[in-house]
Write a protein that holds these residues in place. Structure first.
Motif, short mmCIF file in Angstrom:
data_model
loop_
_atom_site.label_atom_id
_atom_site.label_comp_id
_atom_site.label_asym_id
_atom_site.label_seq_id
_atom_site.Cartn_x
_atom_site.Cartn_y
_atom_site.Cartn_z
N ARG A 124 0.83 -1.21 0.00
CA ARG A 124 0.00 0.00 0.00
C ARG A 124 0.87 1.26 0.00
N THR A 125 1.88 1.29 0.86
CA THR A 125 2.77 2.45 0.91
C THR A 125 3.61 2.52 -0.36
N ARG A 126 4.08 1.38 -0.85
CA ARG A 126 4.85 1.37 -2.10
C ARG A 126 3.99 1.91 -3.25
N GLY A 127 2.71 1.57 -3.23
CA GLY A 127 1.79 2.06 -4.25
C GLY A 127 1.64 3.57 -4.19
N ALA A 128 1.62 4.13 -2.98
CA ALA A 128 1.53 5.59 -2.82
C ALA A 128 2.75 6.27 -3.44
N PHE A 129 3.92 5.67 -3.28
CA PHE A 129 5.13 6.20 -3.91
C PHE A 129 5.00 6.16 -5.43
N ARG A 130 4.54 5.04 -5.94
CA ARG A 130 4.41 4.91 -7.40
C ARG A 130 3.42 5.94 -7.96
N LEU A 131 2.31 6.14 -7.26
CA LEU A 131 1.33 7.14 -7.70
C LEU A 131 1.94 8.54 -7.70
#
Length: 142
Positions: A124-131
């Motif tokens: 979830r946090t990694r996804g926030a970085f990607r976004l």
């Protein structure tokens, strides 16, 4: 008696929303980017402690620098936020910093960017970085 700058740091360390609102009620009496002896700002402390209420107030301040670098680790608040042990709290703090425009490419004294410090199982946090990285690329192209 503590200065408003010192009180700001205390509020950030303790998620004391009443205190930060009191300080914010006295414009010009504090520096939102005040640096202590370790090179930390209130944003460093709010991010590392997961002080979500104070964090939002700090980020809403028009003069807030979202990427201050501290002295010891050369870390930004984003570097500190990804080290929060609680996954929900970590995500919330990281997302707030990214939405405020935190730079995902700054390296600490070990040459590490913040996403490298996110636990491998925290998608979830990694996804926030990607976004955030995609949003930055899109805004760069426009």
């Amino acid at each position: 008696m503590a200065s408003n700058n010192e009180r700001l740091l205390f509020a950030a360390k303790n998620d004391n929303e009443d205190l930060i609102l009191e300080i914010f009620g006295k414009p010009g009496s504090f520096n939102i980017n005040y640096i202590d002896g370790l090179g930390n700002t209130a944003l460093h402390y709010a991010a590392s402690k997961g002080s979500i209420y104070v964090l939002e107030h700090i980020l809403s301040h028009e003069d807030c620098d979202v990427d201050p670098i501290n002295r010891l680790e050369k870390a930004t608040p984003l570097h500190l936020a990804v080290k929060i042990s609680d996954p929900e709290l970590r995500f919330h703090v990281v997302e707030s910093l990214l939405e405020a425009g935190a730079d995902t490419k700054i390296k600490d004294k070990w040459g590490t960017i913040a996403i490298d410090l996110v636990p491998a199982n925290d998608e979830r946090t990694r996804g926030a970085f990607r976004l955030a990285q995609v949003a930055n690329q899109i805004s760069y192209l426009m």
